[in-house]
Scaffold this motif. Sequence first.
Motif, mmCIF file in Angstrom:
data_model
loop_
_atom_site.group_PDB
_atom_site.id
_atom_site.type_symbol
_atom_site.label_atom_id
_atom_site.label_comp_id
_atom_site.label_asym_id
_atom_site.label_seq_id
_atom_site.Cartn_x
_atom_site.Cartn_y
_atom_site.Cartn_z
ATOM 1 N N ALA A 1 -52.556 12.689 -25.079
ATOM 2 C CA ALA A 1 -51.929 13.931 -25.504
ATOM 3 C C ALA A 1 -50.563 14.019 -24.837
ATOM 4 C CB ALA A 1 -52.790 15.121 -25.103
ATOM 5 N N ASN B 1 -59.005 18.274 -29.063
ATOM 6 C CA ASN B 1 -59.674 17.991 -27.803
ATOM 7 C C ASN B 1 -60.732 16.898 -27.984
ATOM 8 O OD1 ASN B 1 -61.795 19.335 -29.069
ATOM 9 N ND2 ASN B 1 -61.173 21.301 -28.190
ATOM 10 N N SER B 2 -61.489 16.676 -26.930
ATOM 11 C CA SER B 2 -62.416 15.544 -26.922
ATOM 12 C C SER B 2 -63.529 15.671 -27.958
ATOM 13 C CB SER B 2 -63.018 15.393 -25.519
ATOM 14 O OG SER B 2 -63.672 16.597 -25.165
ATOM 15 N N ARG B 3 -63.769 16.899 -28.456
ATOM 16 C CA ARG B 3 -64.830 17.062 -29.458
ATOM 17 C C ARG B 3 -64.540 16.242 -30.716
ATOM 18 N NH1 ARG B 3 -65.438 23.422 -30.142
ATOM 19 N NH2 ARG B 3 -67.040 22.841 -31.623
ATOM 20 N N ASN C 1 -57.066 26.996 -31.663
ATOM 21 C CA ASN C 1 -58.353 26.430 -31.240
ATOM 22 C C ASN C 1 -59.386 27.540 -31.042
ATOM 23 O OD1 ASN C 1 -56.552 24.307 -30.954
ATOM 24 N ND2 ASN C 1 -57.700 23.400 -29.272
ATOM 25 N N THR D 1 -52.554 28.548 -29.328
ATOM 26 C CA THR D 1 -53.211 27.635 -30.254
ATOM 27 C C THR D 1 -54.161 28.400 -31.179
ATOM 28 O OG1 THR D 1 -55.238 27.178 -29.017
ATOM 29 C CG2 THR D 1 -53.251 26.006 -28.322
ATOM 30 N N LEU E 1 -50.670 14.364 -30.307
ATOM 31 C CA LEU E 1 -51.758 13.469 -29.917
ATOM 32 C C LEU E 1 -51.403 12.077 -30.432
ATOM 33 C CD1 LEU E 1 -54.679 13.212 -28.724
ATOM 34 C CD2 LEU E 1 -55.453 13.317 -31.093
ATOM 35 N N LEU F 1 -54.537 22.113 -30.694
ATOM 36 C CA LEU F 1 -54.629 20.988 -29.765
ATOM 37 C C LEU F 1 -55.972 20.296 -29.983
ATOM 38 C CD1 LEU F 1 -53.122 22.590 -26.526
ATOM 39 C CD2 LEU F 1 -52.000 21.086 -28.166
#
Lengths: 245, 306
Positions: free
Chosen positions: B264, B250-252, B45, B43, B269, B248
């Motif tokens: 996911a 994420n929760s942020r 990320n 990724t 997503l 990906l």
Amino acid sequence: MSHRFTGTPIKATSTKSQVVEDTALPGRPTPKFVYCHNPSNWSFHTDHGFIPNVTKIQIRPGVNGCKRPPNGHIPMLSRLRSDGWIPIDESGPIKVTDPESGQIVDDMGYLHQWEGKRGPIYQDAWSWPTLLGAGSAATCDWSSQFDRAGFVAWQVQLRDSGTVPPIGPGIAARLLKVKGRRADRRVADGHDGNPHIQAHVNREHAELEAMKTAAVEAGAKVKGRAPTAKKRGPGRPKKVTTDGS
Amino acid sequence: MAILHANLEPDIRLAAQLDQALLITLTDMATIRNTAAVDFHGTVNGSGSDTARLRYVSLGGADHFESVGEDATASVTALVDTSVDIAVTRSTLRREIGDIATSTGFAQDVDPQTLATDMVASYDGYFNSLLTAAGATASTTVGSSGVDFSHDDFMDGLFTLELASVPGPYFAILHPRQFADWQESLRAEGGSTQFMAATADILTIKGQGFAGSHSGVDIWKMSDVTESGGNKLGFMFGANTFGYKVALINSRSMIGAGSSVAVAVDEVLVEITRDVNRAVTNIVGNAWVGLSLKEQSRIVGIVTDA
């Protein structure tokens, strides 16, 4: 004597629904693209000699380093240039076949936009849509009406106008080697007298000879001659024994 | 007067009864993403960029030792370096369905859950189109413009990769048109080819996706293969030719998002949100992916008539 019966004209089919003319084409939308030429990518045409192949580089975010629009394709094209590719100006001169006269004529710009049901469809100037089927099952065929003569004329134009540099001797020699291998592969089958295969072999060798001439003009060294299929001779006469068997 | 079905419609009988099963119209559902054909590079990320640059250097024996005189000074050999960018961009698919449309559905029907589950199939189709678009940029090609794909073209492609010492396994992505033309060509083959079990295997009926192996090449049929110049642009390639990266989420990203369900699913997503004012449910799939052709020397294009 006249009778009193009368017939009423009727229709075998009738419908209350209204058919709406939809000029938008079916199929997925396609991205814009730029035709590029790689100096190693050529092909041989029997009438025109070696002609440059062009590659459709789609301006599609996520592919080959192309970033988001509107300018995300610029780094991708820069990288292609640095790798030796030659982008062809999409607004530049082209050759197409005039549908009225059937003659090759001059035109401008190879990138065309068509209205699609699901978004714009980008095709080159030589591709024409043919609808297959109807309604929701309709599809669009872009290849059967392809203006191949016009496209080849444009490839020749790219070569002759100097838009792309001439074919290198090494590339010509490599194409010749590939062609020679293909031409020779079925020579043995031709020996067996199959006229279909023999015609195929003869055709391949005729093209190979023309290719050799073009390769020599391009500066390539051409060695030897292509082997030709020969009919089997009568062979040795059968041994006849004294008792006639 | 007889009680006929025709007379009972539409009060007592239905003109047509909807079948319970929900069927899918014909579409190419092949997926190559989870095979060895395409390298996954992780990724982006936390990398500081949406674009990853893969770095290449001429190590691994690219520069050989040289014989020199007993007291000669060794010359310095420079490294050759290059790089390839993978730009991760967003792709999406959004569905919207009204409440009454969902409520009146059968047990197996079009509803938010079905639409959410189907997102991965749509993503795989998108991934295929990325791969075929990248593969269409092969700088070396075999085949002839306007001429049907033949077994000779297949072997030319194979020879091209072998001459370039491309390591296997080999893969070929062909349009169904090219595959059908190849089958036609194989029917007329003689010599060693006609006796290969793989030839007979290729000639049997093939559905979508993986279509078998021939001469050590794994063959894939894909309707997404690019069309250009009146030709189909299939391609054959060896290992490590293509690579892809994803982002990906994420929760942020979700903090303060309000009432929504986010799932996911693989690299996709899927979020389900309600629009209560309109009494509809939104199902939105998002995926961030980029795919690049990493090395031109590992691939050969197969350009044949469409």
